[in-house]
Design a protein around this motif. Structure first.
Motif, PDB file in Angstrom:
ATOM      1  N   GLN A  29       0.836  -1.108  -0.400  1.00  0.00           N
ATOM      2  CA  GLN A  29      -0.102  -0.401  -0.007  1.00  0.00           C
ATOM      3  C   GLN A  29       1.019   1.098   0.026  1.00  0.00           C
ATOM      4  OE1 GLN A  29      -2.691   1.024   3.540  1.00  0.00           O
ATOM      5  NE2 GLN A  29      -3.390   2.133   2.025  1.00  0.00           N
ATOM      6  N   ASP A  33       0.564   3.892  -3.195  1.00  0.00           N
ATOM      7  CA  ASP A  33       0.110   5.097  -2.965  1.00  0.00           C
ATOM      8  C   ASP A  33       1.139   6.478  -3.159  1.00  0.00           C
ATOM      9  OD1 ASP A  33      -2.107   4.424  -1.561  1.00  0.00           O
ATOM     10  OD2 ASP A  33      -1.757   4.411   0.571  1.00  0.00           O
ATOM     11  N   GLN A  40       0.462  -0.813  -6.887  1.00  0.00           N
ATOM     12  CA  GLN A  40      -0.978  -0.578  -7.310  1.00  0.00           C
ATOM     13  C   GLN A  40      -1.542  -2.041  -7.408  1.00  0.00           C
ATOM     14  OE1 GLN A  40      -0.736   2.100  -9.520  1.00  0.00           O
ATOM     15  NE2 GLN A  40      -0.453   3.904  -8.288  1.00  0.00           N
ATOM     16  N   TYR A  63      -7.510   0.887  -7.072  1.00  0.00           N
ATOM     17  CA  TYR A  63      -5.898   0.591  -7.168  1.00  0.00           C
ATOM     18  C   TYR A  63      -5.530  -0.174  -8.174  1.00  0.00           C
ATOM     19  CZ  TYR A  63      -4.919   1.932  -2.499  1.00  0.00           C
ATOM     20  OH  TYR A  63      -3.967   2.555  -1.722  1.00  0.00           O
TER      21      TYR A  63
END
Length: 72
Positions: A29, A33, A40, A63
């Motif tokens: 994550q 991000d 992703q 995502y």
């Protein structure tokens, strides 16, 4: 983000570190991000399946779409 992505993979494989899906998901994550397309994609799959994170298919779709926009 590349190092975070790599470390996430190690957390899932247990290669060189203790296997920990929750930590691996967190590192995916973090990298995701920051715009890492492979992260992703991986994090989207984890969200979809509920592996290491609470299942959230709507967030998974977001995502996965980000990754797809970068041809991953």
């Amino acid at each position: 983000p590349q190092a975070q992505y790599n470390f996430a993979g190690l957390c899932f494989s247990g290669h060189g570190v203790e296997e920990d899906q929750v930590a691996g998901a967190m590192w995916y994550q973090n990298a995701a991000d920051q715009g890492h397309p492979e992260a992703q994609h991986c994090y989207g799959e984890l969200l979809y399946a509920g592996t290491g994170v609470k299942q959230d298919r709507k967030e998974a779709e977001r995502y996965l779409r980000l990754a797809a926009e970068q041809d991953v």
